[in-house]
Design an enzyme around this catalytic site. Structure first.
Site, mmCIF file in Angstrom:
data_model
loop_
_atom_site.group_PDB
_atom_site.id
_atom_site.type_symbol
_atom_site.label_atom_id
_atom_site.label_comp_id
_atom_site.label_asym_id
_atom_site.label_seq_id
_atom_site.Cartn_x
_atom_site.Cartn_y
_atom_site.Cartn_z
ATOM 1 N N ASP A 356 3.126 13.842 -4.551
ATOM 2 C CA ASP A 356 1.947 14.127 -3.724
ATOM 3 C C ASP A 356 2.255 15.195 -2.673
ATOM 4 O OD1 ASP A 356 3.703 12.243 -2.484
ATOM 5 O OD2 ASP A 356 2.164 11.838 -0.982
ATOM 6 N N GLU A 357 1.230 15.857 -2.231
ATOM 7 C CA GLU A 357 1.274 16.783 -1.090
ATOM 8 C C GLU A 357 2.429 17.783 -1.174
ATOM 9 O OE1 GLU A 357 -0.862 13.972 2.249
ATOM 10 O OE2 GLU A 357 1.263 13.657 1.875
ATOM 11 N N ALA A 358 2.685 18.291 -2.373
ATOM 12 C CA ALA A 358 3.745 19.288 -2.565
ATOM 13 C C ALA A 358 3.167 20.671 -2.291
ATOM 14 C CB ALA A 358 4.324 19.184 -3.974
#
Length: 553
Positions: A356-358
């Site tokens: 997530d949220e890369a």
């Protein structure tokens, strides 16, 4: 995958819900005061009045059972009661755990036996009970005795949790309490709707000890949660020892949000926690978040950075600024070593690789990285699990995709999850604006965040996992999970007030048939859980949406 749902035999109209709610509130209020609950026939249009002793209505628990057939006189637990097992090690283990709960509060010896005993609590495994499946049970109560039957040890364990909840709330206290100890007569036949019923605990933002997590496990077990997802690494800290990369824990684990001392678990501590959870039929899913949320690792080893320069440790709460160096082969040596060591420590089926949220990883690099990471997970015998961004990176067939979006998440993003489901991935639902336990209840909540909105008890309960995501049929839904992120959470009191009373509702969404879903009925049953949570020492949030009985004392 979803499980077959037995027929509901208890009528569930609005009139019954209101009457059941009144009975529950009277029972809960009496339990909170330590008095023997009592009830008489209600006056027309009026409240229930106190008169004669009653027992908790059969099935008036959380999660609500699939099928309840009330009838006959109640079972009474007395000083002469024995707990009878069938001689199997599994049944004896459940019996010992049950006795450990009941003995302090009742003051009864409750010896274990394998011999016939009149008026006993009997725990029996029967492999012929195929209809009960992997986790189901049947509980039969009458003056002659109380029997819990299951096909598996897990089913027997879940049946024992139902027995606990059918007894007065004060049974959870660790000092002797007044009786009587009665369970309403009849039969409960119960199997779960979904096979995956999870809670997630973030020990990276703020370090939590294994003792804190074991306490949480005890509370999860009461509500038939069977999976604990542990978020073991993030920008703010690395919390598990890795022999091949020791500075991950000793340096990367040396701080936390706000700059505290942090900490990490040794391998021995992790193994013991996994064993503790397994004894309560809870499977641990470890998560190492990659390729983003990796500042603690990048700070520990300069060679994991593309420029070869280690960033400083981080103690804030921003996200999306860190990334492993996808183009370096050293990165994949690191990934292989970490996954190999975590997999060797974990007997469960799953290994979560985040994803997530890369935001600091290009789309092309993200897809390339996740392809190699997934292969590494498979190499070490685990099923890959990832946040729903994995759906856009060619998830492996049979993988588990965890949806954490919102009701308002764009349709195109939801469609990627639906496509993954069509291609053989199973879906765990954790919609952030429904079940993220770190979100504030309302504007007056001291702890928590608000980016997903306020989440009161009704909002966390009032949705259907089987129809939540367009294009994802119930058959593709593995289950539900309630995450608790710890940017603002560091103590048991913090965990209690943010997880409870929302977590029991998520547990019911995972266990109970869709046909039983009714907010009015649920809020009455949840209110009756208040004295039980008090007895367990859970400092829960007294939501104004729930008609709680007055606190004890």
């Amino acid at each position: 995958m979803s499980q077959p749902r037995p027929v509901i035999r208890r009528p569930r109209g609005p009139r019954l819900s209101r009457l059941l709610g009144s009975l529950l509130l009277v029972t809960a209020a009496a339990a909170a005061s330590g008095a023997t609950p009592s009830v008489a026939a209600p006056a027309p249009g009026g409240p229930v009045a106190a008169a004669e002793p009653v027992v908790r209505p059969l099935g008036a628990i959380v999660p609500v059972p699939a099928s309840v057939e009330p009838g006959g006189a109640p079972f009474a637990l007395t000083e002469r009661t024995r707990i009878r097992t069938d001689g199997s090690r599994a049944a004896r283990t459940v019996a010992e755990q049950l006795a450990a709960v009941l003995r302090p509060s009742t003051g009864y010896p409750l010896p274990l036996t394998e011999r016939p005993s009149p008026g006993a609590v009997q725990l029996r495994l029967d492999p012929r009970e195929r209809a009960l499946g992997a986790e189901g049970y049947r509980l039969t109560s009458s003056p002659r005795g109380l029997t819990v039957t299951a096909r598996t040890a897990a089913g027997l364990h879940f049946g024992a949790q139902t027995l606990r909840q059918q007894l007065p709330a004060r049974v959870e206290r660790d000092t002797r309490q007044p009786g009587p100890w009665r369970v309403a007569g009849g039969t409960v036949t119960d199997t779960p709707r979904f096979a995956y019923r999870g809670a997630m605990l973030d020990i990276a933002r703020h370090f939590l000890t294994t003792g804190q997590v074991e306490r949480y496990i005890d509370h999860l077990a009461l509500y038939k949660i069977n999976t604990l997802h542990l978020h073991l690494s993030d920008d703010q800290g690395w919390r598990i020892a890795i022999d091949s990369w020791p500075r991950l824990a000793t340096y990367g684990g040396s701080t936390q949000v706000g700059g505290g001392p942090g900490g990490y678990w040794t391998k021995a501590q992790y193994r013991e926690l996994v064993r503790y959870a397994a004894a309560r039929h809870i499977e641990v899913v470890p998560e190492i978040d990659m390729p983003g949320h990796t500042n603690a690792a990048l700070a520990s080893y300069a060679e994991l950075n593309c420029d070869g320069v280690a960033p400083p440790l981080y103690t804030g709460i921003e996200v999306g600024f860190s990334s492993l160096c996808v183009g370096k082969e050293t990165t994949y040596d690191f990934v292989d070593d970490v996954i190999r060591e975590i997999a060797a420590l974990t007997p469960g089926r799953y290994l979560h690789i985040g994803g997530d949220e890369a935001h600091s990883t290009s789309d092309e690099d993200f897809v390339a990285f996740m392809a190699r990471a997934q292969k590494t997970v498979a190499k070490y015998g685990k099923t890959v699990m990832g946040w729903h961004q994995l759906a856009g990176a060619n998830p492996a067939r049979g993988s588990v995709v965890q949806y954490w979006g919102l009701d308002r998440t764009p349709a195109a993003e939801k469609e990627k999850v639906a496509a993954a489901a069509r291609n053989g991935s199973r879906i765990v639902l954790s919609p952030a604006d429904r079940v993220y336990l770190d979100m504030k209840y309302d504007k007056n909540t001291e702890l928590g965040l608000t980016w997903a909105g306020y989440i009161e008890v009704q909002r966390s309960y009032d949705w259907d996992p089987g129809s939540y995501l367009p294009g994802v049929p119930e058959s593709a839904v593995a289950g539900v999970e309630a995450p608790l992120w710890t940017e603002t959470i560091s103590t048991n009191a913090h965990i209690d007030t943010m997880a409870f009373p929302r977590l029991p509702g998520v547990a019911e969404l995972g266990w109970s048939p869709a046909a039983t879903h009714d907010w009015a009925d649920y809020r009455a049953r949840l209110a009756a859980q208040g004295p039980r949570m008090e007895a367990l020492g859970i400092g829960f949030h007294r939501s104004p949406q729930v008609p709680w009985p007055a606190p004890a004392g």
